[in-house]
Design a protein around this motif. Structure first.
Motif, PDB file in Angstrom:
ATOM      1  N   GLU A 156       0.809  -1.220   0.000  1.00  0.00           N
ATOM      2  CA  GLU A 156       0.000   0.000   0.000  1.00  0.00           C
ATOM      3  C   GLU A 156       0.846   1.276   0.000  1.00  0.00           C
ATOM      4  O   GLU A 156       0.571   2.222  -0.725  1.00  0.00           O
ATOM      5  N   HIS A 157       1.913   1.283   0.811  1.00  0.00           N
ATOM      6  CA  HIS A 157       2.680   2.520   0.950  1.00  0.00           C
ATOM      7  C   HIS A 157       3.639   2.756  -0.206  1.00  0.00           C
ATOM      8  O   HIS A 157       4.264   3.809  -0.268  1.00  0.00           O
ATOM      9  N   SER A 204       6.604  14.328   0.886  1.00  0.00           N
ATOM     10  CA  SER A 204       7.399  14.943   1.939  1.00  0.00           C
ATOM     11  C   SER A 204       8.584  14.042   2.267  1.00  0.00           C
ATOM     12  O   SER A 204       8.578  12.861   1.936  1.00  0.00           O
ATOM     13  N   VAL A 251       5.543   9.709   1.105  1.00  0.00           N
ATOM     14  CA  VAL A 251       6.752  10.079   1.841  1.00  0.00           C
ATOM     15  C   VAL A 251       7.955   9.414   1.200  1.00  0.00           C
ATOM     16  O   VAL A 251       7.862   8.335   0.650  1.00  0.00           O
ATOM     17  N   VAL A 304       7.915   7.026   9.188  1.00  0.00           N
ATOM     18  CA  VAL A 304       6.669   6.268   9.067  1.00  0.00           C
ATOM     19  C   VAL A 304       6.235   6.261   7.602  1.00  0.00           C
ATOM     20  O   VAL A 304       6.106   7.317   6.978  1.00  0.00           O
ATOM     21  N   CYS A 310       3.468   4.128   6.352  1.00  0.00           N
ATOM     22  CA  CYS A 310       2.007   4.125   6.340  1.00  0.00           C
ATOM     23  C   CYS A 310       1.494   3.490   7.618  1.00  0.00           C
ATOM     24  O   CYS A 310       2.233   2.825   8.337  1.00  0.00           O
ATOM     25  N   VAL A 311       0.233   3.751   7.869  1.00  0.00           N
ATOM     26  CA  VAL A 311      -0.411   3.175   9.048  1.00  0.00           C
ATOM     27  C   VAL A 311      -1.297   2.035   8.560  1.00  0.00           C
ATOM     28  O   VAL A 311      -2.176   2.234   7.722  1.00  0.00           O
ATOM     29  N   GLU A 312      -1.050   0.846   9.069  1.00  0.00           N
ATOM     30  CA  GLU A 312      -1.845  -0.316   8.661  1.00  0.00           C
ATOM     31  C   GLU A 312      -3.236  -0.262   9.312  1.00  0.00           C
ATOM     32  O   GLU A 312      -3.425   0.431  10.320  1.00  0.00           O
ATOM     33  N   ARG A 349       4.155   0.863   9.436  1.00  0.00           N
ATOM     34  CA  ARG A 349       5.241   0.427   8.553  1.00  0.00           C
ATOM     35  C   ARG A 349       6.233   1.572   8.460  1.00  0.00           C
ATOM     36  O   ARG A 349       5.836   2.738   8.493  1.00  0.00           O
ATOM     37  N   LYS A 378      -6.197   1.825  12.771  1.00  0.00           N
ATOM     38  CA  LYS A 378      -5.638   2.892  11.958  1.00  0.00           C
ATOM     39  C   LYS A 378      -6.112   4.266  12.424  1.00  0.00           C
ATOM     40  O   LYS A 378      -5.312   5.190  12.609  1.00  0.00           O
ATOM     41  N   PRO A 423       1.877   9.410   8.236  1.00  0.00           N
ATOM     42  CA  PRO A 423       2.981   9.002   7.346  1.00  0.00           C
ATOM     43  C   PRO A 423       3.914  10.195   7.114  1.00  0.00           C
ATOM     44  O   PRO A 423       3.442  11.330   6.998  1.00  0.00           O
TER      45      PRO A 423
END
Lengths: 348, 344, 330
Positions: A240-241, A254, A281, B71, B73-75, B81, B140, B149
């Motif tokens: 996902e990220h 950023s 990011v 950071v 992402c937030v799961e 993560r 989340k 993030p």
């Protein structure tokens, strides 16, 4: 001209890293109505100035116009051409690809490889290596030597394919999408006022190591800049990220490479004008012109705006046209908002 | 102790704000004028008259940033993560507490419990993709009340001392030890002033020093650093690189610079004259700010002096206090010597 | 040309330790110089003609690859690391020489596994009994280069450090033959630390800010059995005009100028596309606002080994081409 048509036109034109001149002259025609001055520097960066009401601050908006391509290293027996790459290819995408060679004249060729019935089962399972491939033009050896001397470049050939929901696919969307964002921004700025002098910079040689941005930024000594490039769109299997969604707006990055005030400003403007945007990011220097811009001379605060794109560095790079349009609008409102106060904020 | 205070501050590359504020506070207390550029580098003039011909000839620098995490992402579950920022040693990540973002939200780096792992899994090093930060969030939405993030995270390690105070430990001795040394030099009076720069973003590619050197435009530069010491169990002496407790290390070459022979000679001469111990860094890998400084504009005579430091880029590194003190004195003598005799 | 090449290749000059080779080149070139300059990094610049107008920067790096001592063992064996792109397969049994003449031969520890041992498994034996004896001759940080050996068979020369003393020789021969009156001022630069990442050329280009730049360096060939890269350049077919390598895409105007000058003078040349490798032009073209830059290459076999090979005809043709080029306006 419509944005859709412009993107199609510039995607289909060729401008391999280091050989962007033809594309640059087409681009300068397309921007002519918007800008006050146009010049090309020693490396071929196309620099176009649209003057602002106060001539301050000076902002550069950069997108790279070059695309990855191939270069002939040797003419083999039978007229087959060995080649190397300009920029990073996934070699597996090359076999069977049609290319346009720029020799003493334009010639078409196909990227050939060993016939399947001659390959062993183990060979078939392995990825092709670039030195197993060659370009076949169909011409006899003597004529090939005349037409396509060593050092000639080749671009992938692909007509833009229009797909569902405003999406389209083609070659060199990385970073013609960024150029299209600049063009859309220039269009929008016609309707807005701005104090800042705006330099639209179509940079060269990004794909071989952000070289164009190194010298174009040095020459301009801007107060700030924004690089516009592409980022990875969502595909099955990616985390996902690592990816952004198509059709949900341009992506504001950023990280240490990016000045936080510019990120904040872009975000605020998007919210104020109700423009869609996404965030991303990056924990180190980005693989974009922003990498070079930030450390030019005494340092240039830089932002990064990206268009989500799937299948990067293939001939079917896929994006959503609406992201490009929204990116152009966001950038225009950003430029329109620039003033002395913002430049003061940029000092830590 | 100044090194310890500095080491405790969060200052991951690109997020050096708190270190910067601390150093600026120190400079203000000393009555030293300074300014900051758009990347966040601090520029200060040392005490001493501006001397014709030597100014702005000499620059001393130390980087303020440390390696850390960001950071990504937030799961859905509320786990974070993360990306490494700079060359964090992945072996040292698991089971460490961290502080996240401006508010210094506490978290821990977790991994699958050993009971849940197959025998084969346990033998493999944990990769960053397998790790996550847990801030105790329910999900989340809960996590995003505290963390976004892009937030930076650093190890939550308080600096301490070992061996009756001779050894200092901490998370960011690289390179707050260098910053502390530079601050110490700035307290002193010199026959002529020099430019001191506290740089940003060294750990992500020597980026702050590049623009700093361009701005200062020095002729001579000395970088105050920390460097790896591998004087450890089961390492052959030839692979030590440096040894803790044998004095500061002089760099002959690293991956980014050949120390200018005049700078190296003068450092050796200074150390010998003042009877200070020193060692050569017996390793030519890795990069320092001296790399980009030496190539700035028309070229700069640059060198590096470092405090040897074990376990760099982990949650807890250590250095010998006396190595650091010797470094300060050699650097001090170098500055005086360059002012006195120049460097031809 | 041969005598000059012999002298230059036999001179000591690993990257970062160029004092000796710089002195030798200075001695060769001083009589032909209008101006001489050495900068902070040790680059040597020999200038000719008017400097108050546009200039051209012609750069050849004078450094070579080598090794540097990192540790002296109790028994006097020297541990070392590479200086530049030393090929590990050339090490065992090779002889290396320090600036003071101390010579050693390279040995290898027993290998438990059949994989690449890396530099740490090799050592240099300088024939001493212990560390104390060793330290009288060599210190940590000292550099060494391959022991000089110079040979010629027909028109082909074999030696260490032809990369890039061949380029230095081309510059020196062109300088000697250059007429008094020139359309542009010319800076002949002998650069340092190219083998460590084009470091010398970076500040030099900034300082000189030339109208255009040209690097003269060796390049690989594709005419040996199963060459590493499939490329069209052969030994003895003339100097090569570079189009691209990993460090630079040469400016079309410089490429054209080299080609047209060669054609006008009837000098044979080849066109070169190099997949891997860089030259000083990589640094020069990115200086300041960008400098149009190109490369004139001397084809060379077995680059970065103790036995590199060039063709003397290629060398002479390269010098003529350079000399003619500098008489052309920009």
């Amino acid at each position: 001209m419509e944005l859709r048509v412009l993107l199609q036109e510039i995607s289909q034109r060729d401008g391999v890293s280091g050989f962007e001149q033809l594309l640059a002259s087409y681009l300068s025609q397309q921007f002519e109505v918007f800008v006050d001055e146009t010049r090309t520097d020693h490396l071929g960066n196309l620099i176009m100035l649209k003057k602002g009401s106060k001539g301050f601050p000076r902002v550069i908006l950069c997108a790279h116009m070059d695309e990855i391509g191939l270069m002939v290293t040797k003419v083999e027996k039978g007229g087959f051409l060995r080649f190397t790459s300009l920029g990073g290819f996934d070699v597996r995408t090359l076999p069977g690809q049609v290319v346009t060679l720029y020799g003493t004249r334009k010639v078409k060729g196909i990227i050939g490889f060993t016939a399947p019935h001659l390959q062993t089962d183990t060979e078939k399972k392995k990825s092709a290596e670039m030195d197993q491939l060659f370009i076949d033009t169909g011409f006899p050896e003597e004529q090939v030597k005349e037409l396509i001397p060593v050092g000639s470049v080749a671009a992938l050939q692909r007509s833009v394919v229009e797909l569902m929901n405003q999406s389209c696919a083609g070659k060199a969307m990385d970073d013609r999408a960024g150029i299209a964002v600049l063009w859309q921004c220039a269009t929008e700025l016609q309707k807005l006022t701005h104090e800042a002098d705006v330099y639209f910079v179509a940079t060269v040689q990004e794909e071989v190591g952000v070289r164009g941005a190194v010298v174009s930024t040095y020459g301009l000594t801007p107060d700030l800049g924004v690089a516009v490039d592409v980022c990875h769109g969502n595909i099955p299997g990616a985390q996902e990220h690592q990816v952004s969604e198509l059709g949900k707006g341009p992506v504001i990055t950023s990280g240490p490479n990016i000045h936080p005030v510019i990120t904040r400003k872009l975000t605020t403007i998007a919210k104020d004008y109700r423009l869609p945007f996404q965030k991303d990011v990056s924990p180190g220097p980005t693989g974009t012109d922003a990498r070079a811009i930030q450390v030019s001379m005494e340092g240039v605060p830089v932002g990064l705006l990206s268009i989500p794109l799937r299948y990067m560095h293939t001939s079917v790079e896929l994006l959503d046209l609406d992201d490009v349009k929204q990116g152009g609008r966001l950038l225009a409102y950003f430029v329109s908002s620039l003033d002395k106060n913002l430049v003061e904020e940029l000092s830590c | 102790m100044l090194i310890q205070e500095l080491s405790n501050l969060p200052g991951v590359s690109g997020d050096e704000g708190k270190v910067r504020e601390f150093i600026r506070g120190q400079l203000t207390q000393m009555g030293i004028q300074h300014h900051v550029d758009t990347m966040g580098n601090i520029y200060a003039r040392s005490r001493g008259p501006e001397k014709e011909g030597l100014d702005p000839g000499l620059m001393l620098s130390a980087h303020m940033d440390e390696v850390g995490l960001m950071v990504a992402c937030v799961e859905k579950s509320g786990h974070l993560r993360f990306y490494p920022v700079g060359g964090v040693n992945p072996w040292s990540l698991v089971s460490k507490p961290v502080k996240i973002g401006k508010e210094e939200v506490p978290g821990v780096i977790g991994a699958k419990a050993i009971h849940l792992q197959k025998a084969e899994e346990r033998k493999k090093a944990l990769e960053i993709e397998q790790l996550y930060i847990d801030i105790g969030a329910k999900n989340k939405e809960d996590a995003e009340k505290k963390v976004q993030p892009g937030d930076y995270a650093c190890f939550d390690t308080r600096s301490d001392t070992l061996a009756d105070g001779k050894i200092i430990t901490g998370k960011a001795l690289d390179n707050r030890a260098g910053c502390a040394a530079l601050l110490e030099l700035l307290r002193r009076d010199y026959p002529a002033s020099f430019t001191a720069v506290f740089t940003v973003q060294e750990e992500v590619g020597l980026r702050g020093a590049r623009v700093a050197a361009y701005r200062v435009n020095p002729q001579v530069a000395l970088v105050l650093e920390t460097t790896t010491a591998a004087d450890l169990l089961e390492v052959k002496e030839k692979d030590f690189a440096t040894t803790v407790g044998r004095g500061p290390a002089l760099t002959i070459r690293d991956g980014s610079v050949v120390t200018h022979p005049r700078v190296l000679e003068r450092l050796i001469e200074t150390a010998e004259k003042e009877a200070r111990p020193y060692q050569f860094r017996q390793f030519t890998g890795s990069f320092t700010d001296a790399g980009v400084i030496s190539l700035s504009r028309s070229g700069v005579k640059a060198g590096v002096i470092s405090t040897p430091c074990r376990y760099l880029h982990t949650a807890a590194s250590l250095l010998h206090r006396e190595d650091w003190e010797h470094l300060v004195e050699i650097a001090d003598g170098f500055v005086r010597s360059v002012h006195e005799k120049g460097l031809e | 040309m041969e005598a000059l090449l012999e002298k230059l290749t036999k001179t000591f000059g690993p990257a970062g330790s160029e004092e000796t080779i710089r002195a030798v080149i200075l001695e060769e070139t001083r009589p032909f110089a209008d101006d001489v300059m050495t900068d902070n990094l040790g680059n040597l610049v020999i200038s000719r003609g008017k400097m108050d107008q546009e200039t051209v920067l012609v750069a050849a790096h004078m450094d070579e690859i080598g090794i540097m001592v990192t540790y002296i063992e109790e028994k006097g064996f020297l541990r070392f690391t590479n200086v530049g792109g030393v090929r590990i397969e050339t090490l065992l049994g090779s002889r290396f020489v320090f600036r003071n003449g101390t010579t050693g031969v390279i040995g290898l520890e027993k290998q438990k596994e059949k994989k690449d041992p890396g530099f740490s498994a090799y050592y240099l034996d300088i024939g001493v009994r212990d560390a104390d004896e060793a330290k009288k001759q060599v210190q940590i940080g000292d550099t060494a280069c391959y022991e000089p050996s110079f040979g010629r068979q027909g028109r082909r020369v074999m030696a260490k450090a032809l990369d890039n003393r061949a380029g230095c020789a081309v510059l020196i021969e062109a300088l000697k033959a250059l007429p008094r009156s020139l359309p542009l001022g010319v800076h002949f630069a002998f650069t340092v630390q190219e083998e460590l990442g084009l470091r010398g050329a970076t500040p030099l280009a900034y300082r000189l800010n030339p109208a255009y730049g040209l690097a003269v360096d060796v390049t690989r060939v594709g005419d040996t059995p199963e060459p590493e890269y499939k490329m069209g350049v052969s030994l003895g077919q003339g100097p090569a005009v570079k189009v691209k390598d990993s460090s630079v895409i040469c400016h079309p105007a410089v490429v054209e100028k080299l080609k047209s000058t060669a054609e006008k003078q009837g000098i044979p040349y080849q066109i070169e596309v190099l997949e891997r490798g860089g030259t000083d032009a990589g640094a020069i073209h990115l200086s300041r606002e960008g400098v149009p830059s190109g490369v004139l290459s001397v084809p060379c076999r077995y680059i970065h080994s103790p036995g590199e090979m060039v063709d003397l005809d290629d060398m002479e043709n390269a010098a003529s081409l350079l000399q003619s080029l500098l008489q052309e306006p920009w």
